[in-house]
Design a protein around this motif. Structure first.
Motif, PDB file in Angstrom:
ATOM      1  N   ILE A   1       0.863  -0.928   0.205  1.00 47.12           N
ATOM      2  CA  ILE A   1       0.096  -0.081   0.071  1.00 47.12           C
ATOM      3  C   ILE A   1       0.996   0.954   0.301  1.00 47.12           C
ATOM      4  CG2 ILE A   1      -1.724   1.308   1.159  1.00 47.12           C
ATOM      5  CD1 ILE A   1      -2.620  -1.674   0.172  1.00 47.12           C
TER       6      ILE A   1
ATOM      7  N   GLN B   1       1.280   5.598  -0.681  1.00 48.73           N
ATOM      8  CA  GLN B   1       0.548   6.917  -0.596  1.00 48.73           C
ATOM      9  C   GLN B   1       1.565   8.086  -1.220  1.00 48.73           C
ATOM     10  OE1 GLN B   1      -0.408   8.828   3.139  1.00 48.73           O
ATOM     11  NE2 GLN B   1      -1.299  10.283   2.330  1.00 48.73           N
TER      12      GLN B   1
ATOM     13  N   SER C   1       0.398  11.516  -7.809  1.00 52.85           N
ATOM     14  CA  SER C   1      -1.060  10.778  -7.345  1.00 52.85           C
ATOM     15  C   SER C   1      -2.080  10.921  -8.710  1.00 52.85           C
ATOM     16  CB  SER C   1      -1.634  10.796  -6.299  1.00 52.85           C
ATOM     17  OG  SER C   1      -0.651  10.361  -5.162  1.00 52.85           O
TER      18      SER C   1
ATOM     19  N   LEU D   1      -6.288   2.560  -4.944  1.00 49.44           N
ATOM     20  CA  LEU D   1      -6.784   1.904  -3.907  1.00 49.44           C
ATOM     21  C   LEU D   1      -8.333   2.089  -3.801  1.00 49.44           C
ATOM     22  CD1 LEU D   1      -6.285  -0.220  -1.706  1.00 49.44           C
ATOM     23  CD2 LEU D   1      -5.714   1.578  -0.060  1.00 49.44           C
TER      24      LEU D   1
ATOM     25  N   ARG E   1      -4.705   9.550  -3.492  1.00 42.45           N
ATOM     26  CA  ARG E   1      -3.279   9.526  -2.986  1.00 42.45           C
ATOM     27  C   ARG E   1      -2.838   8.121  -2.773  1.00 42.45           C
ATOM     28  NH1 ARG E   1      -2.293  14.104   0.662  1.00 42.45           N
ATOM     29  NH2 ARG E   1      -0.189  13.351   0.550  1.00 42.45           N
ATOM     30  N   TYR E   2      -3.772   7.256  -2.670  1.00 48.31           N
ATOM     31  CA  TYR E   2      -3.528   5.657  -2.233  1.00 48.31           C
ATOM     32  C   TYR E   2      -3.407   4.704  -3.234  1.00 48.31           C
ATOM     33  CZ  TYR E   2      -3.508   7.397   2.546  1.00 48.31           C
ATOM     34  OH  TYR E   2      -3.592   8.095   3.721  1.00 48.31           O
TER      35      TYR E   2
ATOM     36  N   LYS F   1       1.373  -4.789   2.778  1.00 43.12           N
ATOM     37  CA  LYS F   1      -0.089  -5.273   3.445  1.00 43.12           C
ATOM     38  C   LYS F   1       0.091  -6.526   4.107  1.00 43.12           C
ATOM     39  CE  LYS F   1      -4.729  -5.823   2.018  1.00 43.12           C
ATOM     40  NZ  LYS F   1      -5.642  -5.971   0.884  1.00 43.12           N
TER      41      LYS F   1
END
Length: 90
Positions: A5, A7, A13, A42, A53-54, A84
């Motif tokens: 994961i 950011q 992004s 995500l 932004r993820y 993760k």
């Protein structure tokens, strides 16, 4: 297969979300390509710029995941990158 994961800051992004070319997004994609990893939002379809932004990064070789997360964290636009954890059995 491991999942990371990540950011990133706003500008890369947005470029990654829109499949646009910019130097920062290109650098991220280059690092991912070297590990054979793929990336996708995500929270696909969300209008919230914070959630945009993820990203989830899938790494086909488990042994490459930690190195890739470390490399991503070394890039300036990366605000977070972690592997993760596996889900627990019920």
């Amino acid at each position: 297969m491991k999942e990371i994961i990540a950011q990133f800051s706003a500008e890369p992004s947005q470029a990654l979300q829109n499949n646009e070319t910019n130097p920062i997004a290109t650098e991220i994609l280059s690092v991912l390509s070297g590990a054979g990893a793929s990336i996708e939002p995500l929270h696909s379809g969300s209008d919230d710029p914070r959630l945009g932004r993820y990203f989830i990064i899938r790494v086909p070789e488990d042994e490459k995941a930690e190195d890739l997360a470390r490399r991503l964290r070394s890039l300036e636009p990366t605000e977070a990158a972690y592997i993760k954890p596996h889900g627990e059995a019920p």
